[in-house]
Write an enzyme that holds these catalytic residues in place. Structure first.
Site, PDB file in Angstrom:
ATOM      1  N   SER A 100      37.411  70.752  26.148  1.00 21.26           N
ATOM      2  CA  SER A 100      36.772  70.659  27.466  1.00 21.26           C
ATOM      3  C   SER A 100      37.741  70.077  28.489  1.00 21.26           C
ATOM      4  CB  SER A 100      35.528  69.772  27.392  1.00 21.26           C
ATOM      5  OG  SER A 100      34.607  70.279  26.457  1.00 21.26           O
ATOM      6  N   HIS A 137      33.629  66.189  33.266  1.00 19.66           N
ATOM      7  CA  HIS A 137      33.150  66.527  31.917  1.00 19.66           C
ATOM      8  C   HIS A 137      31.652  66.238  31.787  1.00 19.66           C
ATOM      9  CE1 HIS A 137      32.704  65.387  27.535  1.00 19.66           C
ATOM     10  NE2 HIS A 137      33.202  66.589  27.434  1.00 19.66           N
ATOM     11  N   ARG A 165      36.711  62.744  33.205  1.00 26.16           N
ATOM     12  CA  ARG A 165      35.511  62.419  32.435  1.00 26.16           C
ATOM     13  C   ARG A 165      34.250  62.576  33.291  1.00 26.16           C
ATOM     14  NH1 ARG A 165      34.519  61.044  27.427  1.00 26.16           N
ATOM     15  NH2 ARG A 165      36.758  60.878  27.076  1.00 26.16           N
TER      16      ARG A 165
END
Lengths: 214, 214
Positions: free
Chosen positions: A16, A44, A41
């Protein structure tokens, strides 16, 4: 029928993050290396690339954040959802602790007795802690405003993660924090959330410890 | 300096929903009245208007969802963050209960003994429940895929709220659920999250009970 990608569970996060990096490059968005762990993040956890352009950081905040987290801070969250999302195992390995005072029965009682909101009572309770304290605010702009008022009176948080989401006083509360001289990580505008607040905490945590990851 | 809007805490949500309605009208996005409570609450929790165009609903699902929730269902969540975000007081007032099996030590033990992921063991545990069960999936596409496999073998969930977020197998897992004949609420594409899953549950809950709200 549906072509599922065969990625081992342990590799899903790595895959990812590689996809996020490729897509940022396609969009010609550059991310400073020291900010990349936080920004990647957050993307994500939201699948929303807008965060790459709206996340804002006070000067040298990443170095300060790593320093604070490495010494095991208290992280105060505004909601139980942010609390749930923080990797407590990683935090406790560093000697830190997470708390969400708003869920405490004694805070509810104090708020009622004083005629203030539970959010205000919870923030004032947190500002009475003597330990270095990180604030992770994912929902309540009122929590950020209480914190701002404390800062105006001389209180010094170790770090403010200010990413509440919403339509009423959210933009303003974030701008107020960005004008202070305390270390802050903020998402400009209306977007944010409990998932974003937890993602920022975890991004910092994951760079520390025995097995650093992006 | 910063003009804070003077909105009473009790009116913030109502004001936010009015602003969302106005902004949808400006963007010329029409929302079917029966879907509005879910779509508005998802936008309220994300400040992301894209959801008005990507949220998808199986035929007659809102009527089915209200019927299921009014009878106090079991809601199984894929993560503790979704569990945290669900208004348990409202759910329990209807006789319902929320569970997140993945956090159970016995599920971890079962997964280890059988050599499967905790996510798979948790979903299989949930599918052994005899009560009508709502699945609220905000993170793990693998949870949706396990559920899809159960449905192929004859299992019938009462409702699937399928809003995982991410980059690997997320789009595919949602499409698989949308092809089944069980009631589903899904957000197409990569976006979603634990906050979105909880918002959908709460939007349904808040239409029931003694004091319905939008």
């Amino acid at each position: 029928m549906h072509k599922l990608e065969h990625v081992l569970p342990a590799d899903i996060e790595k895959t990812s993050f590689r996809m996020i990096g490729e897509e940022l490059a396609e969009r010609k968005i550059e991310v400073a290396p020291e900010l990349a762990p936080v920004i990647y993040r957050v993307i994500h956890t939201t699948a929303d690339f807008e965060y790459a352009e709206t996340m804002a950081f006070s000067g040298n905040v990443m170095q300060q954040a790593l320093d604070i987290f490495s010494r095991g801070p208290l992280i105060v969250t505004d909601t139980t959802m942010v609390y749930s999302g923080i990797n407590k195992r990683a935090l406790e390995a560093l000697g830190g602790e997470a708390r969400c005072f708003i869920a405490d029965p004694e805070i509810a009682a104090e708020a009622k007795a004083r005629g203030v909101t539970r959010s205000t009572a919870a923030m004032e309770r947190a500002m009475r802690e003597e330990r270095p304290t990180v604030f992770a605010v994912g929902n309540a702009p009122t929590a950020l405003i209480s914190l701002y008022e404390g800062i105006q009176k001389g209180y010094r948080p170790a770090l403010v993660i200010g990413v509440p989401v919403g339509f009423v006083n959210v933009v303003q509360a974030k701008e107020m924090i960005m004008e202070t001289d305390v270390p802050w990580i903020v998402n400009r505008g209306r977007k944010g959330g409990s998932n974003v607040a937890a993602a920022v905490c975890n991004a910092i945590l994951y760079q520390l410890g025995d097995d650093p990851r992006f």
